[in-house]
Design an enzyme around this catalytic site. Structure first.
Site, mmCIF file in Angstrom:
data_model
loop_
_atom_site.group_PDB
_atom_site.id
_atom_site.type_symbol
_atom_site.label_atom_id
_atom_site.label_comp_id
_atom_site.label_asym_id
_atom_site.label_seq_id
_atom_site.Cartn_x
_atom_site.Cartn_y
_atom_site.Cartn_z
ATOM 1 N N ALA A 197 0.848 -1.200 0.000
ATOM 2 C CA ALA A 197 0.000 0.000 0.000
ATOM 3 C C ALA A 197 0.880 1.245 0.000
ATOM 4 O O ALA A 197 1.845 1.323 0.772
ATOM 5 C CB ALA A 197 -0.911 0.001 1.222
ATOM 6 N N PHE A 249 12.920 15.397 -5.845
ATOM 7 C CA PHE A 249 12.362 16.760 -5.718
ATOM 8 C C PHE A 249 10.860 16.672 -5.420
ATOM 9 O O PHE A 249 10.137 15.966 -6.106
ATOM 10 C CB PHE A 249 12.603 17.494 -7.044
ATOM 11 C CG PHE A 249 12.284 18.955 -7.001
ATOM 12 C CD1 PHE A 249 13.274 19.892 -6.731
ATOM 13 C CD2 PHE A 249 10.986 19.397 -7.239
ATOM 14 C CE1 PHE A 249 12.975 21.248 -6.701
ATOM 15 C CE2 PHE A 249 10.680 20.749 -7.204
ATOM 16 C CZ PHE A 249 11.677 21.673 -6.930
ATOM 17 N N TYR A 265 7.608 11.268 0.949
ATOM 18 C CA TYR A 265 7.646 9.933 0.333
ATOM 19 C C TYR A 265 9.049 9.322 0.444
ATOM 20 O O TYR A 265 9.201 8.142 0.787
ATOM 21 C CB TYR A 265 7.213 10.064 -1.126
ATOM 22 C CG TYR A 265 7.044 8.780 -1.899
ATOM 23 C CD1 TYR A 265 5.917 7.980 -1.724
ATOM 24 C CD2 TYR A 265 7.989 8.386 -2.851
ATOM 25 C CE1 TYR A 265 5.742 6.811 -2.470
ATOM 26 C CE2 TYR A 265 7.817 7.231 -3.601
ATOM 27 C CZ TYR A 265 6.694 6.448 -3.408
ATOM 28 O OH TYR A 265 6.535 5.302 -4.150
ATOM 29 N N PRO A 291 11.088 -0.404 -6.596
ATOM 30 C CA PRO A 291 10.811 -0.153 -8.013
ATOM 31 C C PRO A 291 11.325 1.212 -8.450
ATOM 32 O O PRO A 291 11.409 2.152 -7.650
ATOM 33 C CB PRO A 291 9.274 -0.178 -8.078
ATOM 34 C CG PRO A 291 8.809 -0.783 -6.797
ATOM 35 C CD PRO A 291 9.868 -0.462 -5.785
#
Ligand code: NAD
Length: 248
Positions: free
Chosen positions: A90, A149, A154, A184
């Site tokens: 998730a 950037f 995250y 990924p």
């Protein structure tokens, strides 16, 4: 995979990478439960269609709600038996440069991407240790390795997953439980669909393999780490980025 059919739980299981992971794990012989936000009818139908012929069921789960996760896992244990394989997939983005990032954008991203890993591992790792077998894979990101950037939230969450992965790997290694992450690069899913075309082309120009990744490329790495024979691989980060970030 030989022996008893293992049970796998994939969070974010109806998303791009999640559903392909569910499909490949089921094709490898596991009984799979996809956990995700309820979604609308069209999305549910689309998911059911994509999983046709595979042993993949769905459970509604908000990974930011620990009590709800506990209830969902109790229901899975009742219907399928204990969870042997956990894929923490998730994830969300709420991009903004730090100057413009709200506290809420920070909290949401940390909560979905990182706190959920604590919640799910806390609920499942102990049982895996007691039974002497488990596979945990955390879906991180190349942006957790390099920073990006507009993604302090995250990148922090995804880098945090690596620290968590390495620490838990050490704690549970003797009990037959492995903990790894997959990072990924740029993969064709809903998450990257919003990226403007010119930015996509700039990214693509930096990918040595010359193409954007597919969910299947990532799922293959997850299935590899979830294999019963992968017991000597733990605390590892497996990048799936087409060479976008090459390191050791
Ligand atoms: P996606 O948006 O298709 O899938 C993400 C899934 O997570 C969705 O199904 C969404 O409903 C689910 N989700 C969001 N909040 C949730 C919550 N609170 N509880 C339960 N589920 C929730 O995107 P994707 O590209 O398939 O992403 C899968 C994972 O891969 C994410 O962790 C993402 O950060 C990571 N990732 C993706 C890329 C990429 O290029 N697509 C690159 C690096 C890492």
């Amino acid at each position: 995979m030989a022996g008893k059919r293992r049970v796998a739980l994939v969070t974010g299981g109806t998303g791009g990478i999640g559903r392909e992971t569910c499909r490949q794990l089921a094709a490898a012989g596991l009984r799979v439960v996809a956990a995700d936000l309820p979604g609308d009818d069209a999305r549910q139908q689309d998911f059911a269609l994509a999983m046709q012929g595979h042993d993949v069921s769905f459970v509604a789960m908000d990974v930011t709600d620990p009590a709800g996760c506990e209830r969902a896992i109790a229901a899975i244990s009742a219907s399928h038996g204990p969870v042997d394989v956990l894929v923490n997939g998730a994830g969300i983005t709420r991009d903004a440069v730090l100057r413009k990032m709200s506290r809420d954008q920070w909290d949401q991203v940390l909560s979905v991407n990182l706190d959920s890993v604590f919640t799910l591992c806390k609920l499942l790792a102990e049982g895996m240790c007691e039974r002497g077998y488990g596979r945990i894979v955390n879906i991180s990101s190349v942006n957790g390795q390099t920073g990006q950037f507009g993604q302090t939230n995250y990148a922090a969450a995804k880098a945090g997953m690596h620290g968590f992965t390495m620490a838990l790997a050490r704690e549970v290694a003797r009990k037959g439980v492995t903990v790894n992450s997959v990072s990924p690069g740029y993969i064709r899913t809903a998450m990257t669909a919003a990226i403007p075309e010119d930015v996509k082309q700039q990214v693509l120009a930096m990918v040595p393999t010359g193409r954007i990744g597919e969910a299947a490329d990532v799922a293959r790495a997850v299935v590899f780490l979830c294999h019963e024979d992968a017991g000597y691989l733990t605390g590892v980060n497996l990048p799936v980025n087409g060479g976008l970030f090459i390191s050791f």
